[in-house]
Design an enzyme around this catalytic site. Sequence first.
Site, mmCIF file in Angstrom:
data_model
loop_
_atom_site.group_PDB
_atom_site.id
_atom_site.type_symbol
_atom_site.label_atom_id
_atom_site.label_comp_id
_atom_site.label_asym_id
_atom_site.label_seq_id
_atom_site.Cartn_x
_atom_site.Cartn_y
_atom_site.Cartn_z
ATOM 1 N N ASP A 100 0.865 -1.312 -0.053
ATOM 2 C CA ASP A 100 -0.083 0.210 0.118
ATOM 3 C C ASP A 100 0.870 1.375 0.028
ATOM 4 O OD1 ASP A 100 -2.201 1.876 0.297
ATOM 5 O OD2 ASP A 100 -3.442 0.313 1.531
ATOM 6 N N HIS A 146 2.453 1.994 -3.045
ATOM 7 C CA HIS A 146 1.478 2.895 -3.702
ATOM 8 C C HIS A 146 2.015 4.289 -3.786
ATOM 9 C CE1 HIS A 146 -2.028 0.063 -3.305
ATOM 10 N NE2 HIS A 146 -1.282 -0.569 -3.795
#
Length: 417
Positions: free
Chosen positions: A229, A252
């Site tokens: 993430d 991310h």
Amino acid sequence: MVSVLLVLKDKCLGARVNRNKAHSKVVDVTTFGAKGDGVADDTKAFLRAWEAACNKDSATLHIPVDHRFLVGPLTFSGPCKSNIVFQVDGSIIVQVNPKAWTSKLVEWINFEILNGITIAGKGTLDGQGAVWWKISKLQDEVNDSRYSGSSLLSVRPTALRFYKSYDVSVQGITIQNSPKCHLKFDFCTSVKVVGVTISSPADSPNTDGIHLQDSRDVEIHHSSMACGDDCVSIQTGSSGIRIHNINCGPGHGVSIGALGEDGTKACVSNVSIYDIKIHDASNGGRIKTWQGGSGRLKSVSFSNIKVSNVRVPINIDQFYCHDKPCSNHTSAVFISDITYEKVTGTYLDTPVNLACSDDVPCTHLKFKGIELQPADRDEKSPFCWNSYGEQQSGAGCLKTGTPPNDPSLGHSPKDAC
Ligand SMILES: *[C@@H]1O[C@H](CO)[C@@H](O)[C@H](O)[C@H]1NC(C)=O
Ligand SMILES: *[C@@H]1O[C@H](CO)[C@@H](O)[C@H](O)[C@H]1NC(C)=O
Ligand SMILES: *[C@@H]1O[C@H](CO)[C@@H](O)[C@H](O)[C@H]1NC(C)=O
């Protein structure tokens, strides 16, 4: 004569007392019964050691090298007598026995209400994430009696979290395979993270590297993050944030938000992100807000960001929507004074995506020296929607000047931060 002897005796005793006092500042978990054999549960020994350290002056709680300490959820609470050093040289491994997770605990190791806390050392915190990720992925299919009635099923904890603390430092350690977020700060002030390694697979669900919420005066630097993430995620209530010399990927990217979920007001300002390398990531420097929120995000700069194989290196998304149906709203977190400078390297999908709110345009954006090439396909044009500002050199598609409905003019009080 007697009195001289007494004085001498006192002096010797005094010296010994002082030496003992200096020595006793190190609290070793093994002297409180921790086995560190990777089999015995050392949770209670850790808590006893903490209590002893907390009641001393400037204590160091030592987790010795060449040991594997198996511990369940732990909360180390203050206030303590003075600053504490939590020296992690060995490994600390999460207890995955569901019996340790009967209540809805959302953190594995939690430090709270402390004034001066340092986590240091070359050791590792291992969150055994695979156990939770599997459950998370197969949640509907899993029917394993070992997990029934256990929050292992429903709660994936953050590995290391600090709450309501001042003067927090995390140095040198590795945090790997967290069930969820690796390192989190809530309501903390004066935070330093340096030389930290965060490591989880690219496909591990919601495994943010570092998460900041309601925290001020934070510096994160010379660290590396690989996770599933955001490498760093900055949430509402955060200001005075500096992030630099970070290696991020896979992951991310470095994100602010998502802000304004469920109509909430978000305030984030004074964020400086520079000298960052991001590779094999879905985003580079990203800002995301939900529709329907309010408040303000301002004074943010991303500079000298080197990307490689990043899907969208520059991304402002005010239509963020995740895991639930989203309807259109007219209100939005007002975004202004955002700089992207010297963002260079390769993208996979599109170099620039600026999707600002229909009703609350982004203003005072600044683009300078954006040099992005496609990694493996034809060039894509940057996309800009309702985004205003100034473009000095390189790629971009900002509208110059300010919008007719400039949100910084008729500003509604509910947006004031
Ligand atoms: C799950 O376990 C329960 C109790 O052991 C059983 O009755 C049920 O049929 C199982 N469900 C599935 C989908 O295997
Ligand atoms: C911005 O944050 C830095 C710390 O990162 C701080 O030194 C500075 O005073 C802040 N500036 C403003 C205008 O608040
Ligand atoms: C929201 O607005 C977008 C863009 O104007 C439109 O395409 C979409 O259909 C709208 N969604 C709903 C649920 O009204």
